[in-house]
Enzyme design. Structure first.
Site, PDB file in Angstrom:
ATOM      1  N   VAL A  97       0.841  -1.209   0.000  1.00 57.71           N
ATOM      2  CA  VAL A  97       0.000   0.000   0.000  1.00 57.71           C
ATOM      3  C   VAL A  97       0.873   1.256   0.000  1.00 57.71           C
ATOM      4  O   VAL A  97       0.578   2.232  -0.699  1.00 57.71           O
ATOM      5  CB  VAL A  97      -0.869   0.072   1.281  1.00 57.71           C
ATOM      6  CG1 VAL A  97      -1.782   1.273   1.245  1.00 57.71           C
ATOM      7  CG2 VAL A  97      -1.700  -1.169   1.445  1.00 57.71           C
ATOM      8  N   ASP A  98       1.912   1.228   0.801  1.00 55.81           N
ATOM      9  CA  ASP A  98       2.806   2.374   0.947  1.00 55.81           C
ATOM     10  C   ASP A  98       3.385   2.790  -0.419  1.00 55.81           C
ATOM     11  O   ASP A  98       3.332   3.969  -0.809  1.00 55.81           O
ATOM     12  CB  ASP A  98       3.938   1.951   1.901  1.00 55.81           C
ATOM     13  CG  ASP A  98       4.684   3.118   2.497  1.00 55.81           C
ATOM     14  OD1 ASP A  98       4.207   4.257   2.369  1.00 55.81           O
ATOM     15  OD2 ASP A  98       5.749   2.883   3.100  1.00 55.81           O
TER      16      ASP A  98
ATOM     17  N   ILE B 286       3.248  -7.523   3.721  1.00 57.13           N
ATOM     18  CA  ILE B 286       4.663  -7.788   4.004  1.00 57.13           C
ATOM     19  C   ILE B 286       4.862  -8.189   5.481  1.00 57.13           C
ATOM     20  O   ILE B 286       5.747  -8.971   5.795  1.00 57.13           O
ATOM     21  CB  ILE B 286       5.501  -6.538   3.628  1.00 57.13           C
ATOM     22  CG1 ILE B 286       5.370  -6.265   2.113  1.00 57.13           C
ATOM     23  CG2 ILE B 286       6.970  -6.703   4.009  1.00 57.13           C
ATOM     24  CD1 ILE B 286       5.709  -4.842   1.689  1.00 57.13           C
TER      25      ILE B 286
HETATM   26  P1  ADP Z   1       2.059  -4.298   5.823  1.00 57.13           P
HETATM   27  O1  ADP Z   1       3.524  -3.994   5.698  1.00 57.13           O
HETATM   28  O2  ADP Z   1       1.388  -3.516   6.931  1.00 57.13           O
HETATM   29  O3  ADP Z   1       1.767  -5.763   5.852  1.00 57.13           O
HETATM   30  P2  ADP Z   1       1.266  -4.113   2.996  1.00 57.13           P
HETATM   31  O4  ADP Z   1       1.110  -2.880   2.205  1.00 57.13           O
HETATM   32  O5  ADP Z   1       2.347  -5.061   2.598  1.00 57.13           O
HETATM   33  O6  ADP Z   1       1.406  -3.636   4.518  1.00 57.13           O
HETATM   34  O7  ADP Z   1      -0.088  -4.916   2.993  1.00 57.13           O
HETATM   35  C1  ADP Z   1      -1.255  -4.576   3.700  1.00 57.13           C
HETATM   36  C2  ADP Z   1      -2.483  -5.018   2.910  1.00 57.13           C
HETATM   37  O8  ADP Z   1      -2.727  -4.089   1.867  1.00 57.13           O
HETATM   38  C3  ADP Z   1      -2.353  -6.374   2.224  1.00 57.13           C
HETATM   39  O9  ADP Z   1      -3.566  -7.084   2.480  1.00 57.13           O
HETATM   40  C4  ADP Z   1      -2.219  -6.040   0.747  1.00 57.13           C
HETATM   41  O10 ADP Z   1      -2.792  -7.043  -0.086  1.00 57.13           O
HETATM   42  C5  ADP Z   1      -3.031  -4.773   0.654  1.00 57.13           C
HETATM   43  N1  ADP Z   1      -2.738  -3.854  -0.472  1.00 57.13           N
HETATM   44  C6  ADP Z   1      -1.645  -3.769  -1.272  1.00 57.13           C
HETATM   45  N2  ADP Z   1      -1.789  -2.775  -2.176  1.00 57.13           N
HETATM   46  C7  ADP Z   1      -3.005  -2.197  -1.934  1.00 57.13           C
HETATM   47  C8  ADP Z   1      -3.750  -1.124  -2.518  1.00 57.13           C
HETATM   48  N3  ADP Z   1      -3.282  -0.417  -3.553  1.00 57.13           N
HETATM   49  N4  ADP Z   1      -4.974  -0.830  -2.006  1.00 57.13           N
HETATM   50  C9  ADP Z   1      -5.481  -1.527  -0.946  1.00 57.13           C
HETATM   51  N5  ADP Z   1      -4.836  -2.534  -0.353  1.00 57.13           N
HETATM   52  C10 ADP Z   1      -3.614  -2.884  -0.834  1.00 57.13           C
END
Ligand code: ADP
Length: 171
Positions: A32-33, A124
């Site tokens: 997401v970041d 992640i």
């Molecule tokens: P963390 O490091 O907190 O685990 P991540 O970004 O790797 O954060 O993942 C958190 C969740 O967001 C996961 O379920 C992932 O599938 C989801 N995710 C990834 N990209 C997006 C997006 N563009 N919009 C919404 N959710 C997303």
């Protein structure tokens, strides 16, 4: 407060604030970041750097939240929060709950009425989706707030189903 579930991309949401599952550096990452910084443009990173050099020299601690502009996103603000890495040795669910509580607190400070959340820590950081969904729904429902709608934006059908189940158990 209303809770809604959407299968989709959080960077496309026309809401007051989107929550970012950031890491404590606030300087960008994957998941997401990465998507938020890519689509939101450089303004978000500039503000994150400013926060780091002002009050967050050591970075944003796990479980806390802080707001920046949303740059080019259709939202007004990004609320960055740092989820815990899942551990089988240690119960970190209090920290995951804190992410949701603190994000709502920051949303209230901003006066945000509609806030979109991803499933924090479930990418992640490897938190099992059913457990993460339960903690998310319980915490959001148990936190007093002025926010009118919390929209969970789930990226995969599995995540959507897990949140649907958690929500139906809660009601
Ligand atoms: P963390 O490091 O907190 O685990 P991540 O970004 O790797 O954060 O993942 C958190 C969740 O967001 C996961 O379920 C992932 O599938 C989801 N995710 C990834 N990209 C997006 C997006 N563009 N919009 C919404 N959710 C997303």
């Amino acid at each position: 407060m209303r809770i809604t579930l959407v299968l989709g991309d959080i960077t496309r949401q026309e809401v007051d604030a989107v929550v970012n599952a950031a890491n404590s550096s606030l300087l960008g990452g994957g998941g997401v970041d990465g998507a938020i910084h890519r689509r939101g443009g450089p303004q978000i990173l500039t503000e994150c750097r400013r926060l780091r050099s002002a009050q967050l020299g050591k970075g944003l601690p796990t479980g806390q939240a802080v707001a920046t502009t949303a740059g080019d996103l259709p939202a007004t603000w990004v609320i960055h929060t740092v989820g815990p890495v899942h551990s089988r040795q240690e119960d970190r669910s209090g920290l995951l709950a804190s992410c949701y509580r603190e994000s709502l607190r920051v949303a209230d400070e901003l006066g945000a009425a509609v806030v979109a959340f991803p499933a924090i820590s479930t990418g992640i950081y490897r938190w099992p989706i059913d457990d993460a969904a339960r903690i998310a729904i319980q915490t959001i429902c148990g936190t007093p707030t002025q926010v009118a709608e919390v929209r969970f934006v789930l990226f995969t059908p599995d995540a959507y189903t897990a949140f649907e189940k958690a929500l139906s158990r809660h009601r």
